[in-house]
Scaffold this motif. Structure first.
Motif, short mmCIF file in Angstrom:
data_model
loop_
_atom_site.label_atom_id
_atom_site.label_comp_id
_atom_site.label_asym_id
_atom_site.label_seq_id
_atom_site.Cartn_x
_atom_site.Cartn_y
_atom_site.Cartn_z
N LYS A 381 -49.54 71.60 45.96
CA LYS A 381 -48.36 71.10 46.38
C LYS A 381 -48.04 71.65 47.88
O LYS A 381 -47.51 70.56 48.74
N THR A 382 -48.73 72.60 48.35
CA THR A 382 -48.59 72.97 49.79
C THR A 382 -49.16 71.79 50.60
O THR A 382 -48.85 71.17 51.78
N GLN A 383 -50.59 71.21 50.38
CA GLN A 383 -51.23 70.19 51.03
C GLN A 383 -50.28 68.84 50.93
O GLN A 383 -50.43 68.07 51.86
N GLU A 384 -49.53 68.61 49.82
CA GLU A 384 -48.92 67.30 49.38
C GLU A 384 -47.90 67.27 50.46
O GLU A 384 -47.81 66.29 51.11
N ILE A 385 -47.08 68.51 50.75
CA ILE A 385 -46.20 68.59 51.43
C ILE A 385 -46.64 68.61 53.03
O ILE A 385 -45.99 67.62 53.88
N LEU A 386 -47.62 69.15 53.46
CA LEU A 386 -48.49 68.88 54.65
C LEU A 386 -48.66 67.78 54.98
O LEU A 386 -48.57 67.35 56.15
N ARG A 387 -48.91 66.71 54.07
CA ARG A 387 -49.52 65.37 54.37
C ARG A 387 -48.43 64.55 54.96
O ARG A 387 -48.66 63.51 55.52
N ALA A 400 -47.80 80.35 55.53
CA ALA A 400 -47.17 81.28 54.61
C ALA A 400 -45.61 80.87 54.19
O ALA A 400 -45.43 80.97 52.92
N ASP A 401 -44.90 80.31 55.27
CA ASP A 401 -43.81 80.09 55.03
C ASP A 401 -43.73 78.78 54.01
O ASP A 401 -42.87 78.42 53.23
N LEU A 402 -44.60 77.83 54.45
CA LEU A 402 -44.65 76.51 53.53
C LEU A 402 -44.92 76.86 52.21
O LEU A 402 -44.61 76.20 51.14
N LYS A 403 -45.98 77.78 52.08
CA LYS A 403 -46.15 78.03 50.63
C LYS A 403 -45.19 78.73 49.72
O LYS A 403 -44.68 78.55 48.61
N VAL A 404 -44.38 79.57 50.45
CA VAL A 404 -42.82 80.01 49.80
C VAL A 404 -42.14 78.88 49.62
O VAL A 404 -41.65 78.77 48.38
N TYR A 405 -41.92 77.89 50.20
CA TYR A 405 -41.13 76.68 50.11
C TYR A 405 -41.86 75.83 49.01
O TYR A 405 -41.04 75.46 47.89
N ALA A 406 -42.97 75.58 48.76
CA ALA A 406 -43.75 74.87 47.91
C ALA A 406 -43.67 75.48 46.47
O ALA A 406 -43.27 74.87 45.59
N ASN A 407 -43.82 76.92 46.46
CA ASN A 407 -43.62 77.72 45.29
C ASN A 407 -42.18 77.56 44.81
O ASN A 407 -42.03 77.33 43.49
#
Length: 422
Positions: A381-387, A400-407
Motif C-alpha cells: 500500500k505504501t508503494q501504491e501511494i508513493l507511485r 515512516a509517516d506515509l506508512k502510518v497513513y497507509a496503515n
C-alpha cells in the motif's frame, strides 16, 4: 518517587511527579557534568571547565532547574508507557519546585478517549442494502454526452443559437458596485445547458462575435452564493467566439469509432454495465458511511479538544486549497462572504466533531475485531501511494509517516469489510 495520574475532562490527564532528595542527586550530578563539558568560560579550554567552577558561576538554583528538566525528559515517556496512557499531542509541562530537597513537576496532556462502543454488529445488520438499477433515460443521457463530446466544432459566422459553444468576456455589478469574482475573460459556455446563472445564456442568443450587450438577471432564492440570493445582477458582456457543433449520427459506425464495439446496441450495453457498477459502488459507500455514522452517534466518548481543533485546521486547509484553485486567497474569500476566521471555525466545529467521532469509532472497532495489517500489505500500500507522487517530490516524503497513513487506510478498509459482512 511519587507518581499520581488524574483524569481531567475532555479526555485529558494530569501527571504529577515528586522526586525526593536522594533521587535528585543523580540528575544534578549528570547535569553538572554535561555543563562542564559544554559551557564556555574565559580561561578554560572547551570541555575542561571544572565542575566546581561551573557550579559557582551558574549557581545551584539554575543547575537544579536544568536537572529537573532532565528528569522530565527522562521520566515522562517511561511513565506514559508504565501507566498505559495513549497520549496524543505534546504535553504541557510545569516545573513547580526544583530545589535540593524536592523536585515537583506536572504534565497535562490529551489522551485517546475511553469509548463505550454501540452494538455495531446490530447497527450494520439493520442498515438496508438498497438495490440499484439503471434507467433507460440514464443510458440515453450518457450516449447523448458521448455524442456531444465527439461533435465536429467549427467557428460560426452568424448570431449565436442554442446549442452553440460561445466564449464571452463579462463583468457583473449589483447596484452599480463591481462584484468580486464576477469578471471573466474568454469564459466558455454552451447555450441552453444552464450551467451559468439562470437567464444569462438566454441573453447571449442572437449575438455575433464582437457584439456587446448590457442586461440584468435575478439571482434565484437558492443561488449558491448566499449574499446574492434574490438580488438583481447587472452584466456587461462581449462575445469573443461563436462555434457550432455538428453532431455525428447515432448509429453502428458511431459506436465503432468509440472503441471495440460491434454496433450501437453493444455500446449501450457497455454503458449500462458501467453505470450499474458505478451505482453499486456509490450504494456501497453510502451504506458504509451510514453504518459508521450511526455507530459513532450511538457510542459514548469524551472527545479530546485537541483532535477536534486539528480536524478544524484540516477543514480550513481543504477550503483554502479549493478557494486557491479558483484564483482567490482564503482571506479574500472570507471578506467576500463577510465571515471571519472565528466564524469559519465555529461553523466547522460540528462537522469536525462528527469526523473525529467516526475516526475514533473505526479505530475502536478495529481493536475489538483484532484487525491486523501484515508487513506485506503495508509495504504494498505504501508503494501504491508513493507511485501517485511525482518522482521529484518523493524524496520529500517521510516514509515512516506515509506508512502510518497507509496503515490507516488498510485498517479502515478491513473494518468496512467486517461491517458489510453482518
Amino acid at each position: 518517587m511519587k507518581i499520581e495520574v488524574k483524569k481531567l475532562p475532555k479526555s485529558r490527564v494530569e501527571i504529577e511527579v515528586t522526586l525526593e532528595k536522594s533521587e535528585i542527586k543523580p540528575y544534578y550530578d549528570r547535569t553538572l557534568s554535561d555543563l562542564s563539558r559544554t559551557v564556555e568560560m574565559k580561561g578554560f579550554r572547551p570541555g575542561k571547565v571544572p565542575r566546581e567552577t561551573v557550579e559557582k558561576t551558574l549557581g545551584r538554583p539554575k543547575i537544579l532547574v536544568e536537572a529537573a528538566e532532565r528528569s522530565v525528559e527522562e521520566l515522562y515517556p517511561k511513565i506514559v508507557v508504565e501507566k498505559n496512557l495513549e497520549i496524543i499531542g505534546r504535553p504541557e509541562i510545569e516545573i513547580k519546585k526544583a530545589d535540593e530537597d524536592e523536585f515537583f513537576w506536572r504534565a497535562k496532556a490529551s489522551v485517546l478517549p475511553e469509548i463505550k462502543l454501540a452494538d455495531y454488529k446490530d447497527i450494520a445488520k439493520s442498515e438496508e442494502k438498497k438495490k440499484v438499477s439503471v434507467e433507460k433515460k440514464e443510458i440515453d443521457d450518457s450516449i447523448d454526452y458521448l455524442q456531444k463530446s465527439r461533435a465536429e466544432i467549427k467557428d460560426a459566422d452568424r448570431p449565436a443559437e442554442l446549442g452553440d459553444l460561445v466564449e464571452v468576456d463579462f463583468e457583473g455589478r449589483v447596484a452599480g458596485v463591481k462584484l468580486e469574482g464576477s469578471q471573466s475573460k474568454n469564459h466558455p459556455a454552451v447555450l441552453g445547458e444552464g450551467k451559468l446563472i439562470p437567464g444569462f445564456e438566454d441573453e447571449l442568443a442572437g449575438l455575433k462575435v464582437g457584439e456587446e450587450k448590457d442586461f440584468s438577471v435575478q439571482a434565484p432564492a437558492d443561488y449558491w452564493e448566499q449574499n446574492l440570493r434574490g438580488k438583481k445582477i447587472d452584466f456587461h458582456v462581449k462575445v469573443i467566439k461563436v462555434r457550432e457543433r455538428k453532431l455525428l449520427d447515432l448509429n453502428d459506425e458511431f459506436a465503432k469509432k468509440l472503441g471495440h464495439f460491434e454496433n450501437l446496441e453493444n455500446l449501450k450495453s457497455s454503458v449500462n454495465e458501467g453505470l450499474l457498477v458505478e451505482k453499486q459502488e456509490k450504494e456501497k459507500e453510502r451504506r458504509r458511511a451510514a453504518i459508521v455514522e450511526k455507530v459513532a452517534v450511538s457510542s459514548s466518548m469524551d472527545l479530546p479538544e485537541l483532535l477536534v481543533d486539528e480536524e478544524i485546521k484540516k477543514m480550513v486547509h481543504e477550503l483554502s486549497h479549493t478557494v486557491e484553485r479558483n484564483g482567490l486567497k482564503l482571506e479574500d474569500y472570507l471578506a467576500h462572504v463577510k465571515k471571519s476566521a472565528d466564524d469559519l471555525h465555529k461553523e466547522f466545529r460540528q462537522e469536525a466533531e462528527k469526523r473525529v467521532r467516526v475516526a475514533l469509532v473505526m479505530r475502536e472497532v478495529a481493536r475489538c475485531e483484532q484487525v491486523k495489517i501484515s508487513d506485506e500489505e503495508l509495504d504494498s500500500k505504501t508503494q501504491e501511494i508513493l507511485r501517485t507522487v511525482p518522482p521529484e517530490d518523493q524524496k520529500k516524503i517521510d516514509i515512516a509517516d506515509l506508512k502510518v497513513y497507509a496503515n490507516g487506510i488498510l485498517r479502515n478498509q478491513k473494518v468496512f469489510e467486517i461491517l458489510e459482512s453482518y
